[in-house]
Design an enzyme around this catalytic site. Structure first.
Site, PDB file in Angstrom:
ATOM      1  CE  LYS A 135      -7.861  -1.416   1.742  1.00 46.00           C
ATOM      2  NZ  LYS A 135      -7.317  -2.445   2.608  1.00 46.00           N
ATOM      3  CG  HIS A 152      -4.274  -2.009  -1.131  1.00 44.53           C
ATOM      4  ND1 HIS A 152      -5.008  -0.837  -1.180  1.00 44.53           N
ATOM      5  CD2 HIS A 152      -3.819  -2.102   0.139  1.00 44.53           C
ATOM      6  CE1 HIS A 152      -4.986  -0.256   0.002  1.00 44.53           C
ATOM      7  NE2 HIS A 152      -4.281  -0.996   0.830  1.00 44.53           N
ATOM      8  CB  SER A 197      -0.940  -0.007   1.201  1.00 44.54           C
ATOM      9  OG  SER A 197      -0.196   0.039   2.390  1.00 44.54           O
TER      10      SER A 197
HETATM   11  C1  LIG Z   1      -7.279  -2.838   4.046  1.00 44.76           C
HETATM   12  C2  LIG Z   1      -6.500  -4.084   4.239  1.00 44.76           C
HETATM   13  C3  LIG Z   1      -6.905  -5.062   5.149  1.00 44.76           C
HETATM   14  C4  LIG Z   1      -8.085  -4.867   6.067  1.00 44.76           C
HETATM   15  O1  LIG Z   1      -9.284  -4.991   5.391  1.00 44.76           O
HETATM   16  P1  LIG Z   1     -10.642  -4.775   6.211  1.00 44.76           P
HETATM   17  O2  LIG Z   1     -11.637  -5.580   5.466  1.00 44.76           O
HETATM   18  O3  LIG Z   1     -10.923  -3.306   6.177  1.00 44.76           O
HETATM   19  O4  LIG Z   1     -10.415  -5.272   7.588  1.00 44.76           O
HETATM   20  C5  LIG Z   1      -6.185  -6.226   5.222  1.00 44.76           C
HETATM   21  N1  LIG Z   1      -5.088  -6.432   4.462  1.00 44.76           N
HETATM   22  C6  LIG Z   1      -4.654  -5.501   3.592  1.00 44.76           C
HETATM   23  C7  LIG Z   1      -3.437  -5.766   2.756  1.00 44.76           C
HETATM   24  C8  LIG Z   1      -5.332  -4.292   3.464  1.00 44.76           C
HETATM   25  O5  LIG Z   1      -4.889  -3.367   2.621  1.00 44.76           O
END
Ligand SMILES: *Cc1c(COP(=O)(O)O)cnc(C)c1O
Length: 396
Positions: free
Chosen positions: A242, A211, A183
């Site tokens: 996301k 992501h 990220s």
């Molecule tokens: C955003 C993210 C998470 C968490 O996801 P949620 O569903 O909001 O708990 C887990 N792993 C990665 C790599 C992320 O970017």
């Protein structure tokens, strides 16, 4: 009783503030979208949401969520295995398996839970978990909850991964764990090479697609599509928060017996509530939309290409992104904060990151592109970057 502890917390909070690390929230009074309205009525263009496919305010998702409440109600009031499973939860698991070309899927309340509940049921002190150094906090926490021996390799560094795999021959079973897209830099894990090493050293492979799903690969189906690795990845975890609508919810998808075991032993699945019907229904609609056409993914890709090209032409130093995350390098921490504040005054929301979130001397502005952005939004953001960049002497 609270007095002394209160003093302690006040001091800690003051030192967070002094270090410039205090997190403040922006109160949005509109749907999440390319253009948002804040509580005070001001408007801004949003370039810091994970709304990659622009689905967060999609009318079809909203309608699906509304409609299902008439037939399946509001909440499940239960965990999955007691009485928290509806037909639509099973349909969604099937839709996710189809999307990733996997055998089965298990839903969680969040990907944080999927990662928190994946290692402990599957591995013991006899086994090894080999984890990329830039993996998400939820993977780190999940690994902590498991007794397996831990190995850490430098980000996407295949020589270092190979070293770990050699050392981990001492253990019974091994699993390599990586984020699909990291990220901070927006780089993609080299899945083909990771799968090659896994084969050579007899290891399983897990990737967190949070992501990458909906974003990378020719039609956005994630790292397996991008690197032609279908059938070589044992476990994918991901989020519905996301690209896939942006609400909430997570999943683990992969080999049948692995998912079977998680349904028996994964603690966030056994001891935490089911996702509500509206989320399941809207997520089902998401996968239907993505199945119908590649339009949203194509638009996202075009937006990323356009933004990157114009920013490089303007003289900005951009990390060679392979995803919808574009890191505009400033290197200097105070400069990154000043830049983010000034560009916010221009009505552009981006995030400035600096140590300890990124390595020392690697401060940056992170821009997240979306299929929700129109070219006019991109042009406005680029113009603001150029204006602030010149004011602060970042570009000429
Ligand atoms: C955003 C993210 C998470 C968490 O996801 P949620 O569903 O909001 O708990 C887990 N792993 C990665 C790599 C992320 O970017």
């Amino acid at each position: 009783m609270y007095g002394k502890y209160q003093q302690f917390l006040q001091n800690e909070l003051a030192s967070i503030e002094q270090a410039g690390l205090f997190k403040r929230e922006r109160n949005i009074a509109s749907p999440q979208s390319a253009e948002i309205t804040l509580e005070d009525g001001s408007k801004a263009l949003n370039f810091c949401a994970n709304n990659y496919l622009g689905l967060a305010d999609n009318p079809r998702l909203i309608k699906a969520a509304q409609d299902v409440m008439a037939t399946r109600g509001y909440g499940m009031s239960s965990v999955r295995f007691i009485c928290g499973t509806q037909d639509i939860h099973k349909q969604l698991e099937k839709a996710i398996s189809d999307y990733f070309h996997t055998e089965d899927t298990i839903l969680y309340a969040a990907c944080f839970d999927a990662n928190g509940g994946v290692f402990e049921p599957l591995f013991t002190a006899e086994d090894a978990i080999i984890s990329d150094s830039l993996n998400h906090a939820s993977i780190i926490d999940g690994v902590r909850l498991c007794k397996a021996v831990r190995y850490r390799y430098a980000n996407a560094d295949m020589a270092d991964l190979e070293r770990c795999l050699q050392e981990a021959q001492a253990q019974r079973y091994r699993i390599i764990v990586t984020d699909g897209v990291f990220s901070m830099d927006g780089n993609v894990a080299p899945m083909d090479k990771i799968c090659d090493l896994a084969e050579k050293y007899d290891a399983l492979v897990m990737v967190d697609e949070s992501h990458s799903a909906g974003v990378v690969g020719a039609t956005g189906h994630g790292v397996a599509e991008q690197y032609g690795c279908y059938g070589r990845i044992d476990i994918h975890t991901g989020t519905l928060g996301k690209a896939f609508g942006g609400a909430v919810g997570g999943f683990t998808t992969g080999r049948k017996e692995i998912i079977d075991m998680l349904r028996q032993r994964s603690r966030p699945y056994l001891f935490s509530n089911s996702i509500p019907p509206m989320i399941a229904a809207a997520a089902l609609e998401t996968f239907k939309i993505l199945d119908e056409s590649n339009e949203l993914h194509d638009k996202l890709q075009a937006n990323v290409d356009y933004f990157r090209e114009k920013m490089v032409a303007a003289g900005f130093d951009i990390k060679p992104t392979q995803s919808a995350i574009c890191a505009v390098m400033l290197y200097d921490a105070p400069l990154s904060q000043k830049f983010a504040a000034k560009i916010a005054e221009e009505g552009i929301f981006v995030t400035g990151f600096y140590y300890p979130v990124v390595p020392k001397g690697q401060a940056r502005i992170r821009v997240q592109l979306s299929a929700a952005h129109e070219q006019a939004h991109l042009d406005k953001a680029i113009a603001a970057f150029i204006k602030v960049g010149k004011e602060l002497g970042v570009i000429k």
